[in-house]
Each structure stands twice: as structure tokens, then as C-alpha cells.
Design a protein around this motif. Structure first.
Motif, PDB file in Angstrom:
ATOM      1  N   SER A   1      -0.283 109.605  88.482  1.00  0.00           N
ATOM      2  CA  SER A   1       0.160 108.396  87.795  1.00  0.00           C
ATOM      3  C   SER A   1       1.078 107.605  88.720  1.00  0.00           C
ATOM      4  O   SER A   1       1.591 108.136  89.711  1.00  0.00           O
ATOM      5  CB  SER A   1       0.909 108.765  86.515  1.00  0.00           C
ATOM      6  OG  SER A   1       2.146 109.391  86.826  1.00  0.00           O
ATOM      7  N   PRO A   2       1.312 106.324  88.431  1.00  0.00           N
ATOM      8  CA  PRO A   2       2.268 105.559  89.240  1.00  0.00           C
ATOM      9  C   PRO A   2       3.649 106.214  89.302  1.00  0.00           C
ATOM     10  O   PRO A   2       4.288 106.212  90.356  1.00  0.00           O
ATOM     11  CB  PRO A   2       2.324 104.207  88.519  1.00  0.00           C
ATOM     12  CG  PRO A   2       0.982 104.078  87.866  1.00  0.00           C
ATOM     13  CD  PRO A   2       0.603 105.458  87.452  1.00  0.00           C
ATOM     14  N   VAL A   3       4.103 106.779  88.190  1.00  0.00           N
ATOM     15  CA  VAL A   3       5.408 107.440  88.173  1.00  0.00           C
ATOM     16  C   VAL A   3       5.422 108.617  89.140  1.00  0.00           C
ATOM     17  O   VAL A   3       6.377 108.813  89.905  1.00  0.00           O
ATOM     18  CB  VAL A   3       5.763 107.917  86.746  1.00  0.00           C
ATOM     19  CG1 VAL A   3       7.035 108.771  86.763  1.00  0.00           C
ATOM     20  CG2 VAL A   3       5.954 106.720  85.817  1.00  0.00           C
ATOM     21  N   GLU A   4       4.350 109.411  89.141  1.00  0.00           N
ATOM     22  CA  GLU A   4       4.274 110.570  90.029  1.00  0.00           C
ATOM     23  C   GLU A   4       4.214 110.147  91.492  1.00  0.00           C
ATOM     24  O   GLU A   4       4.817 110.783  92.360  1.00  0.00           O
ATOM     25  CB  GLU A   4       3.055 111.419  89.654  1.00  0.00           C
ATOM     26  CG  GLU A   4       3.190 112.092  88.301  1.00  0.00           C
ATOM     27  CD  GLU A   4       1.863 112.574  87.730  1.00  0.00           C
ATOM     28  OE1 GLU A   4       1.884 113.320  86.741  1.00  0.00           O
ATOM     29  OE2 GLU A   4       0.807 112.172  88.261  1.00  0.00           O
ATOM     30  N   THR A   5       3.496 109.064  91.760  1.00  0.00           N
ATOM     31  CA  THR A   5       3.422 108.553  93.129  1.00  0.00           C
ATOM     32  C   THR A   5       4.800 108.110  93.621  1.00  0.00           C
ATOM     33  O   THR A   5       5.209 108.423  94.745  1.00  0.00           O
ATOM     34  CB  THR A   5       2.443 107.369  93.202  1.00  0.00           C
ATOM     35  OG1 THR A   5       1.144 107.799  92.761  1.00  0.00           O
ATOM     36  CG2 THR A   5       2.333 106.837  94.627  1.00  0.00           C
ATOM     37  N   VAL A   6       5.515 107.394  92.767  1.00  0.00           N
ATOM     38  CA  VAL A   6       6.851 106.918  93.146  1.00  0.00           C
ATOM     39  C   VAL A   6       7.807 108.089  93.331  1.00  0.00           C
ATOM     40  O   VAL A   6       8.592 108.117  94.285  1.00  0.00           O
ATOM     41  CB  VAL A   6       7.387 105.942  92.082  1.00  0.00           C
ATOM     42  CG1 VAL A   6       8.844 105.591  92.363  1.00  0.00           C
ATOM     43  CG2 VAL A   6       6.543 104.676  92.059  1.00  0.00           C
ATOM     44  N   ILE A   7       7.742 109.077  92.443  1.00  0.00           N
ATOM     45  CA  ILE A   7       8.617 110.254  92.573  1.00  0.00           C
ATOM     46  C   ILE A   7       8.390 110.934  93.914  1.00  0.00           C
ATOM     47  O   ILE A   7       9.346 111.332  94.602  1.00  0.00           O
ATOM     48  CB  ILE A   7       8.366 111.250  91.423  1.00  0.00           C
ATOM     49  CG1 ILE A   7       8.894 110.687  90.101  1.00  0.00           C
ATOM     50  CG2 ILE A   7       9.038 112.597  91.714  1.00  0.00           C
ATOM     51  CD1 ILE A   7       8.567 111.546  88.899  1.00  0.00           C
ATOM     52  N   ALA A   8       7.134 111.061  94.328  1.00  0.00           N
ATOM     53  CA  ALA A   8       6.807 111.765  95.569  1.00  0.00           C
ATOM     54  C   ALA A   8       7.319 111.003  96.787  1.00  0.00           C
ATOM     55  O   ALA A   8       8.039 111.559  97.626  1.00  0.00           O
ATOM     56  CB  ALA A   8       5.295 111.965  95.671  1.00  0.00           C
ATOM     57  N   TYR A   9       6.957 109.731  96.890  1.00  0.00           N
ATOM     58  CA  TYR A   9       7.330 108.957  98.081  1.00  0.00           C
ATOM     59  C   TYR A   9       8.834 108.660  98.128  1.00  0.00           C
ATOM     60  O   TYR A   9       9.472 108.836  99.171  1.00  0.00           O
ATOM     61  CB  TYR A   9       6.536 107.647  98.123  1.00  0.00           C
ATOM     62  CG  TYR A   9       5.145 107.804  98.672  1.00  0.00           C
ATOM     63  CD1 TYR A   9       4.931 107.971 100.041  1.00  0.00           C
ATOM     64  CD2 TYR A   9       4.027 107.785  97.838  1.00  0.00           C
ATOM     65  CE1 TYR A   9       3.658 108.110 100.556  1.00  0.00           C
ATOM     66  CE2 TYR A   9       2.746 107.928  98.348  1.00  0.00           C
ATOM     67  CZ  TYR A   9       2.572 108.103  99.705  1.00  0.00           C
ATOM     68  OH  TYR A   9       1.305 108.250 100.212  1.00  0.00           O
ATOM     69  N   VAL A  10       9.375 108.206  97.016  1.00  0.00           N
ATOM     70  CA  VAL A  10      10.801 107.873  96.985  1.00  0.00           C
ATOM     71  C   VAL A  10      11.645 109.141  97.081  1.00  0.00           C
ATOM     72  O   VAL A  10      12.690 109.152  97.744  1.00  0.00           O
ATOM     73  CB  VAL A  10      11.142 107.074  95.708  1.00  0.00           C
ATOM     74  CG1 VAL A  10      12.650 106.887  95.567  1.00  0.00           C
ATOM     75  CG2 VAL A  10      10.439 105.725  95.736  1.00  0.00           C
ATOM     76  N   GLY A  11      11.185 110.228  96.447  1.00  0.00           N
ATOM     77  CA  GLY A  11      11.918 111.489  96.539  1.00  0.00           C
ATOM     78  C   GLY A  11      12.001 111.999  97.963  1.00  0.00           C
ATOM     79  O   GLY A  11      13.059 112.459  98.413  1.00  0.00           O
ATOM     80  N   ALA A  12      10.897 111.904  98.701  1.00  0.00           N
ATOM     81  CA  ALA A  12      10.897 112.357 100.097  1.00  0.00           C
ATOM     82  C   ALA A  12      11.809 111.480 100.950  1.00  0.00           C
ATOM     83  O   ALA A  12      12.594 111.984 101.756  1.00  0.00           O
ATOM     84  CB  ALA A  12       9.479 112.341 100.652  1.00  0.00           C
TER      85      ALA A  12
END
Length: 256
Positions: free
Chosen positions: A101-112
Motif C-alpha cells: 500500500s502507499p502507507v507501507e511504501t512510505v514507511i519503508a523508504y522514509v523509515g530507511a
């Protein structure tokens, strides 16, 4: 309602951190050397002519600003490059078609990107201890403020990476906007030292609130109240979240 795809998040997160590890020497060594030079030039040369600011030795006074300067620059750069690279290589369509999902994509990239920014900030903090005696009045708030700042500006970098159409555009905002605002935001001075008109103008610089709040966690004092610093940082975080939501809702520069 399906749960969060933690495996997909972890895959992107590990991939981004692996790229960080491959360039670990330059990713950490360059900012550390730059920080050391700032201490030599500003802390020693200029600091020798300034006794203290608000009762804080000048060498220690500039540390919070130097940490944020590096964190903002690296956080924006890592987050923007992380999402721009799939756009440039054409693999963005595989990412968009993946079960994320968009939320999961953002969590992954922004989290890293935020993790890299936090590591850099802590390394520079450790480097600063080699040069000056550095009290930390509120260590828990200091770490929390670092996390909030890292996440906020990595979200901003994520939007920047989607907006950019070339590697040159990736550098425009950090070089021409963020870095000047950071230098003018009280990194090397207190805005109370400015003439009244310039002091008022400085309050329109959002970086002032970041540096002031972060400096408060070290010395218990800042140019503006800690409540106002947190409110302004939270407002910028909400604006970045709104921008990211709009990007995924419309597909702006993702699907074109």
C-alpha cells in the motif's frame, strides 16, 4: 481488512540500508570531517572571540545546529534519491504493482532514510564530544526531537524525489533553499543577537524552530519556546504527510 505487509516493508528497508552500508565510509566520514572543520573554524577561531551565548560556551552552542544541518541535508538527500532511483530506472512500475500500500511504501523508504539520518546525527554528536564539553539537559527529549526531525524531513525528501525529473533537480531545493535557511536559522548564532527587524524576519524561517527546540534539549533554553518549536515542527510534518497522500491519490509524477 488485511494487515500490514511487514515482509514487503522489511525488504525495501533492508535494500535501502544495504546501499547505505556500501557507501558507509563516505556517508559518515564526509559529514564527520565537515563537522570537525566547522569546530576548527567557528568553534576555535570565532569562538575564541565570543565568550558565551546565553551562558553557553560558543563551541557547545553551535553543536545542535551542526547536528541538524547534517541530518536535514542527508535525510532529504537519502529519501529523495531512494524514491527517484526507481523512477529513473523504470522499476517504479514494479513497485506500484507490488502488494504494498502507499502507507507501507512510505514507511519503508522514509523509515530507511530516517534511520540513516539518525545514525549520522548520533555519530556527529559523538564527534562533538571530542571537541567540547556538551551537557544534555533532556536526553529523552533530544532523541525524540531527532526522530521527529528526521522523519519530517525525510518525508519532505520523499516528495522532492517524486517531484524531480533529473538528478540535477534533486540538488536544487537542498542547495538553494534548505542549506541557506539552515545557516540563517540560528545554527551559529542566537536570533536574539539580530537587530529587531531581522529578528522578526527570522521567525518566518521554519528552521529557526527546529534548531531552537533541539538546542533546548541540550541547554534548557532556546530562541523560542519549546512548545512553539514542537508545534511548528508538527505542522511541517502534517504538511509533508498531506503532500505524500496527495501524490499517491493522484499518481502525480509516479505513473506519468
Amino acid at each position: 481488512m488485511t494487515g500490514i505487509n511487514w515482509h514487503g516493508i522489511a525488504a525495501i528497508y533492508r535494500f535501502e540500508l544495504a546501499r547505505f552500508r556500501r557507501t558507509l565510509a563516505t556517508s559518515l566520514l564526509t559529514p564527520v570531517i565537515t563537522t570537525a572543520l566547522y569546530f576548527v573554524v567557528f568553534g576555535s577561531a570565532i569562538g575564541g572571540r565570543i565568550d558565551a551565548i546565553d551562558g553557553v560556551p560558543y563551541g557547545a552552542f553551535i553543536v545542535p545546529g551542526l547536528i541538524l544541518l547534517s541530518m536535514l541535508t542527508e535525510g532529504i538527500g537519502n529519501a529523495s534519491f531512494g524514491i527517484y532511483l526507481p523512477k529513473w530506472s523504470g522499476t517504479i512500475y514494479e513497485l506500484l504493482s507490488a502488494p504494498l500500500s502507499p502507507v507501507e511504501t512510505v514507511i519503508a523508504y522514509v523509515g530507511a532514510a530516517a534511520t540513516k539520518s539518525m545514525i549520522l546525527g548520533l555519530v556527529i554528536l559523538a564527534t562533538a564530544h571530542l571537541f567540547v564539553a556538551l551537557p544534555i539537559a533532556h536526553p529523552v527529549y533530544m532523541v525524540a526531537f531527532m526522530v521527529l526531525t528526521a522523519v519530517t524531513f525525510c518525508l519532505f525528501g520523499f516528495v522532492l524525489g517524486i517531484w524531480a525529473n533529473s538528478f540535477e533537480q534533486l540538488q536544487i531545493i537542498p542547495l538553494l533553499v534548505v542549506t541557506p535557511l539552515t545557516f540563517l536559522g540560528g545554527t551559529f548564532y542566537s536570533i536574539s543577537m539580530l537587530p529587531p527587524a531581522w529578528r522578526t524576519a527570522a521567525l518566518f524561517n521554519p528552521i529557526v524552530y527546529l534548531i531552537s527546540g533541539f538546542r533546548w534539549t541540550f541547554f534548557g533554553k532556546g530562541d523560542v519556546s519549546i512548545g512553539l518549536s514542537l508545534a511548528m515542527t508538527g505542522l511541517f510534518l502534517l504538511l509533508c504527510l498531506a503532500a505524500v497522500a496527495a501524490v499517491f491519490r493522484t499518481g502525480w509524477r509516479l505513473k506519468s
